[in-house]
Design a protein around this motif. Structure first.
Motif, short mmCIF file in Angstrom:
data_model
loop_
_atom_site.label_atom_id
_atom_site.label_comp_id
_atom_site.label_asym_id
_atom_site.label_seq_id
_atom_site.Cartn_x
_atom_site.Cartn_y
_atom_site.Cartn_z
N VAL A 123 0.85 -1.19 0.00
CA VAL A 123 0.00 0.00 0.00
C VAL A 123 0.89 1.24 0.00
O VAL A 123 1.82 1.35 0.81
CB VAL A 123 -0.92 0.04 1.25
N TYR A 124 0.58 2.18 -0.93
CA TYR A 124 1.35 3.42 -1.05
C TYR A 124 0.40 4.62 -1.03
O TYR A 124 -0.73 4.53 -1.50
CB TYR A 124 2.13 3.45 -2.38
N ASP A 125 0.90 5.75 -0.51
CA ASP A 125 0.11 6.97 -0.64
C ASP A 125 0.35 7.57 -2.02
O ASP A 125 1.14 7.03 -2.81
CB ASP A 125 0.40 7.96 0.49
N GLU A 126 -0.32 8.66 -2.33
CA GLU A 126 -0.22 9.26 -3.67
C GLU A 126 1.17 9.81 -3.98
O GLU A 126 1.49 10.05 -5.14
CB GLU A 126 -1.28 10.34 -3.85
N ALA A 127 2.00 9.99 -2.95
CA ALA A 127 3.37 10.46 -3.15
C ALA A 127 4.35 9.31 -3.37
O ALA A 127 5.52 9.53 -3.66
CB ALA A 127 3.82 11.31 -1.96
N GLY A 128 3.89 8.05 -3.20
CA GLY A 128 4.75 6.90 -3.40
C GLY A 128 5.39 6.38 -2.13
O GLY A 128 6.25 5.51 -2.20
N THR A 129 4.98 6.88 -0.97
CA THR A 129 5.50 6.39 0.29
C THR A 129 4.79 5.11 0.68
O THR A 129 3.55 5.06 0.69
CB THR A 129 5.30 7.44 1.41
N GLU A 130 5.56 4.06 1.00
CA GLU A 130 4.93 2.80 1.40
C GLU A 130 4.28 2.97 2.77
O GLU A 130 4.90 3.44 3.72
CB GLU A 130 5.97 1.68 1.46
N LEU A 131 3.02 2.58 2.85
CA LEU A 131 2.25 2.69 4.09
C LEU A 131 2.10 1.36 4.80
O LEU A 131 2.01 1.32 6.03
CB LEU A 131 0.86 3.26 3.80
N ASP A 132 2.04 0.26 4.04
CA ASP A 132 1.75 -1.02 4.66
C ASP A 132 2.11 -2.16 3.71
O ASP A 132 2.20 -1.96 2.50
CB ASP A 132 0.26 -1.09 5.01
N GLN A 133 2.29 -3.33 4.29
CA GLN A 133 2.41 -4.60 3.56
C GLN A 133 1.57 -5.61 4.30
O GLN A 133 1.45 -5.57 5.53
CB GLN A 133 3.86 -5.10 3.54
N PHE A 134 1.01 -6.57 3.56
CA PHE A 134 0.21 -7.62 4.20
C PHE A 134 0.25 -8.87 3.31
O PHE A 134 0.46 -8.80 2.10
CB PHE A 134 -1.23 -7.15 4.43
N GLY A 135 0.06 -10.02 3.94
CA GLY A 135 0.07 -11.28 3.22
C GLY A 135 -1.21 -11.47 2.42
O GLY A 135 -2.28 -10.98 2.79
N THR A 136 -1.10 -12.15 1.28
CA THR A 136 -2.25 -12.46 0.44
C THR A 136 -2.18 -13.92 0.02
O THR A 136 -1.24 -14.63 0.38
CB THR A 136 -2.24 -11.59 -0.85
N GLY A 137 -3.11 -14.34 -0.79
CA GLY A 137 -3.04 -15.65 -1.41
C GLY A 137 -2.03 -15.60 -2.56
O GLY A 137 -1.34 -14.60 -2.77
N ILE A 138 -1.98 -16.67 -3.33
CA ILE A 138 -1.05 -16.74 -4.45
C ILE A 138 -1.54 -15.84 -5.58
O ILE A 138 -2.72 -15.80 -5.91
CB ILE A 138 -0.92 -18.19 -4.94
N GLY A 139 -0.64 -15.08 -6.20
CA GLY A 139 -0.94 -14.24 -7.36
C GLY A 139 -1.91 -13.10 -7.08
O GLY A 139 -2.92 -12.96 -7.76
N PRO A 140 -1.64 -12.23 -6.11
CA PRO A 140 -2.57 -11.14 -5.80
C PRO A 140 -2.76 -10.20 -6.99
O PRO A 140 -1.80 -9.75 -7.58
CB PRO A 140 -1.91 -10.43 -4.62
N ASN A 141 -4.01 -9.92 -7.30
CA ASN A 141 -4.32 -9.05 -8.43
C ASN A 141 -5.47 -8.14 -8.04
O ASN A 141 -6.50 -8.58 -7.64
CB ASN A 141 -4.69 -9.89 -9.65
#
Length: 175
Positions: A157-175
């Motif tokens: 997850v990034y804000d509109e300026a490109g700063t990373e806000l978060d990461q989280f696990g997903t299933g295989i091949g997140p789209n």
């Protein structure tokens, strides 16, 4: 009032007028760079098409003419991915930044209000990106890292300026 069809294997965009009725519909086409793939509309109602050949094309939907075209983009060459911001004036798309491009490793942005179209690097973290989207509530940019499809993916997850806000696990091949 029209249906647009991306012919990823050709050099045209199909156009159907559904008002003609199912028994009598007409199929037109718009000549395009090769590989029309992902499509979306902007705040003005123009259609934007990202092509596998590395072009981004703006189409006037009132007369189906090409308004502007940006060529030379580094795209995947198949099944392109793009999203538009909440205001409908900035496109984000997945691409690569190395000369031996083997995957989507970066997110690029294009300011649609600029007098001359140009793609700028929004994020280049070396991920193996597979999906992109915009949060409709706050405009945050979401990207999916497929982690080479060898395990579960990662949502970024990034804000509109490109700063990373978060990461989280997903299933295989997140789209």
């Amino acid at each position: 009032g029209r249906i647009y069809i991306a012919y990823e294997g050709g050099s045209a965009l199909g156009v159907i007028n559904p008002a003609d009725g199912l028994d009598n519909f007409s199929l037109g086409s718009i000549e395009m760079p090769a590989g029309a793939s992902a499509m979306l509309t902007d705040a003005e109602g123009d259609l934007w098409v990202l092509c596998t050949s590395g072009s981004l094309v703006e189409i006037n939907t009132s007369n189906n003419s090409i308004i502007r075209q940006l060529d030379g983009l580094t795209t995947a060459g198949f099944n392109e991915r793009m999203a538009i911001d909440l205001r409908g004036n900035k496109i984000y798309f997945l691409g690569g930044t190395n000369s031996s491009f083997t995957g989507r490793t970066a997110i690029f942005s294009v300011d649609l209000g600029a007098s001359e179209l140009a793609a700028t690097t929004f994020i280049d973290d070396g991920f193996s990106l597979y999906g992109i989207g915009i949060n409709p509530e706050n405009g945050e940019v979401y990207a999916g890292d497929n982690n080479a499809f060898q395990s579960t993916g990662t949502g970024l997850v990034y804000d509109e300026a490109g700063t990373e806000l978060d990461q989280f696990g997903t299933g295989i091949g997140p789209n």
